[in-house]
Scaffold this active site. Structure first.
Site, mmCIF file in Angstrom:
data_model
loop_
_atom_site.group_PDB
_atom_site.id
_atom_site.type_symbol
_atom_site.label_atom_id
_atom_site.label_comp_id
_atom_site.label_asym_id
_atom_site.label_seq_id
_atom_site.Cartn_x
_atom_site.Cartn_y
_atom_site.Cartn_z
ATOM 1 N N ASP A 1 -7.338 0.261 0.348
ATOM 2 C CA ASP A 1 -5.997 0.731 0.748
ATOM 3 C C ASP A 1 -6.046 2.113 1.373
ATOM 4 O O ASP A 1 -5.401 2.385 2.386
ATOM 5 C CB ASP A 1 -5.095 0.867 -0.484
ATOM 6 N N GLY B 1 0.795 -1.234 0.000
ATOM 7 C CA GLY B 1 0.000 0.000 0.000
ATOM 8 C C GLY B 1 0.825 1.280 0.000
ATOM 9 O O GLY B 1 0.408 2.286 0.585
HETATM 10 O O1 PMV Z 1 -0.817 -4.008 -4.372
HETATM 11 P P1 PMV Z 1 -1.588 -2.878 -3.801
HETATM 12 O O2 PMV Z 1 -1.133 -2.481 -2.432
HETATM 13 O O3 PMV Z 1 -1.693 -1.730 -4.771
HETATM 14 O O4 PMV Z 1 -3.104 -3.415 -3.597
HETATM 15 C C1 PMV Z 1 -3.974 -3.638 -4.682
HETATM 16 C C2 PMV Z 1 -5.263 -4.227 -4.196
HETATM 17 C C3 PMV Z 1 -6.277 -4.565 -5.296
HETATM 18 O O5 PMV Z 1 -7.405 -5.153 -4.649
HETATM 19 C C4 PMV Z 1 -5.704 -5.587 -6.284
HETATM 20 C C5 PMV Z 1 -6.701 -3.334 -6.083
HETATM 21 C C6 PMV Z 1 -7.531 -2.351 -5.262
HETATM 22 O O6 PMV Z 1 -7.554 -1.162 -5.624
HETATM 23 O O7 PMV Z 1 -8.208 -2.763 -4.300
#
Ligand code: PMV
Length: 329
Positions: free
Chosen positions: A163, A117
């Protein structure tokens, strides 16, 4: 000058499926991104350290045409610059100003694109620091919403609120569509394994979307992840780490079926399981980056340290605090 910080996160359950309206449970961890914003007469100057890039400085007037001359994937640099540009646009919108100049310095402990995140934390901290620098104080819920708009813009309309809400509010949260709330959890002994790599969130989300459209069983897989999250909420309420671990293992299997795991993520997940953790899964978009396991003993960290492909293994405490001001002058 205002410095604000916001935490990164791990997904206990539900990444990817959350994009299609299923619930997810991200948890803030004690790794922070710090953003300092100073108003200046005109133009935007961004300086970034430790973004698992070598650090870069770029100066430009308002648009994203400036590009630092560094040897990393264009997509990562464009994404990093995009988050800062969109966050500044949100700051100006919240403060009702247009075309002010800013100097933005980013110091992050969170590796970029690794599923922890980093972009959400940078967006949240930048909005808090920028608005305060302009004399405006926003409640954390509004910072979360504006940071979501930042992610949504950079990720072509394919972002969830998970996030950004988690980073702004801190602690463990439950997100289902636009219903976002904080939840209580037992003590969760997170261990993180990091392969030193990164995934391209936009491309991975698009890949899951394509599978879901092509195959009914892929759509069922996304729904099954939602079922895991709902069972996980009961396990959280009961403080049942065994069951939580089991559900994390299942969640990882389904993410893997959706094509978002990788050889190194799978190797770290198996090492964590062999190391005696309650369970383990990839966290975030996948493709590379981090796994999260539950283990109160030192054994999973040791197992990860001996795993080829694992660059770093660390314990991560749940961070009960979301966005906060570090310094203001
Ligand atoms: O990898 P990160 O921390 O960008 O998390 C992405 C999470 C997803 O569910 C794949 C996309 C989202 O916006 O929720």
């Amino acid at each position: 000058m205002v410095t604000a910080s916001a935490p990164g996160k791990v997904y206990l359950f539900g990444e990817h499926a959350v994009v299609y309206g299923e619930p997810a449970v991200p948890c803030a961890i004690e790794l922070r991104a710090e953003v300092t914003v100073t108003e200046r007469s005109e133009g935007l100057r961004v300086q970034a350290n430790d973004l698992s890039l070598d650090g870069f400085t770029v100066e430009y007037d308002g648009d994203a045409s400036g590009r630092p001359d560094i040897d990393v994937a264009d997509s990562l640099v464009e994404a990093a610059m995009g988050y800062v540009n969109e966050a500044i646009a949100q700051v100006e919108d919240a403060a009702g100003v247009d075309g002010s100049g800013f100097e933005v310095q980013i110091d992050s402990e969170i590796p970029l694109g690794a599923g922890l995140g980093s972009s959400a934390a940078v967006a949240v901290a930048a909005i808090e620091a920028g608005t305060r620098e302009l004399g405006v104080e926003l409640p954390p819920e509004e910072i979360a919403e504006r940071a979501y708009e930042v992610e949504n813009a950079v990720q072509d309309g394919q972002a969830s609120r998970a996030d950004t809400f988690c980073s702004a509010m801190g602690g463990a949260v439950r997100v289902e569509g636009d219903d976002c709330r904080q939840i209580g959890t037992p003590d969760l002994p997170f261990v993180i394994g990091y392969d030193g790599g990164a995934g391209d969130t936009g491309a991975l989300v698009a890949g899951v979307r394509a599978l879901r459209e092509e195959y009914d069983f892929a759509a069922d897989t996304v729904e099954a992840i939602g079922d895991i999250v709902r069972r996980g909420e009961d396990a959280l309420a009961d403080g049942d780490l065994e069951e939580l671990g089991q559900l994390m293992n299942f969640n990882h299997g389904l993410l893997s079926a959706l094509g978002v795991s990788s050889r190194s993520l799978d190797a770290m997940v198996w090492a964590a399981r062999d190391g005696g953790s309650h369970g383990a899964k990839l966290t975030g978009a996948g493709g590379g980056g981090c796994i999260v396991a539950l283990d109160g003993s030192p054994e999973t960290i040791t197992a990860l340290e001996y795993t080829p492909g694992c660059e770093e293994a660390l314990r991560a405490e749940l961070d009960g605090e979301g966005v906060r001001v570090e310094e203001q002058s």
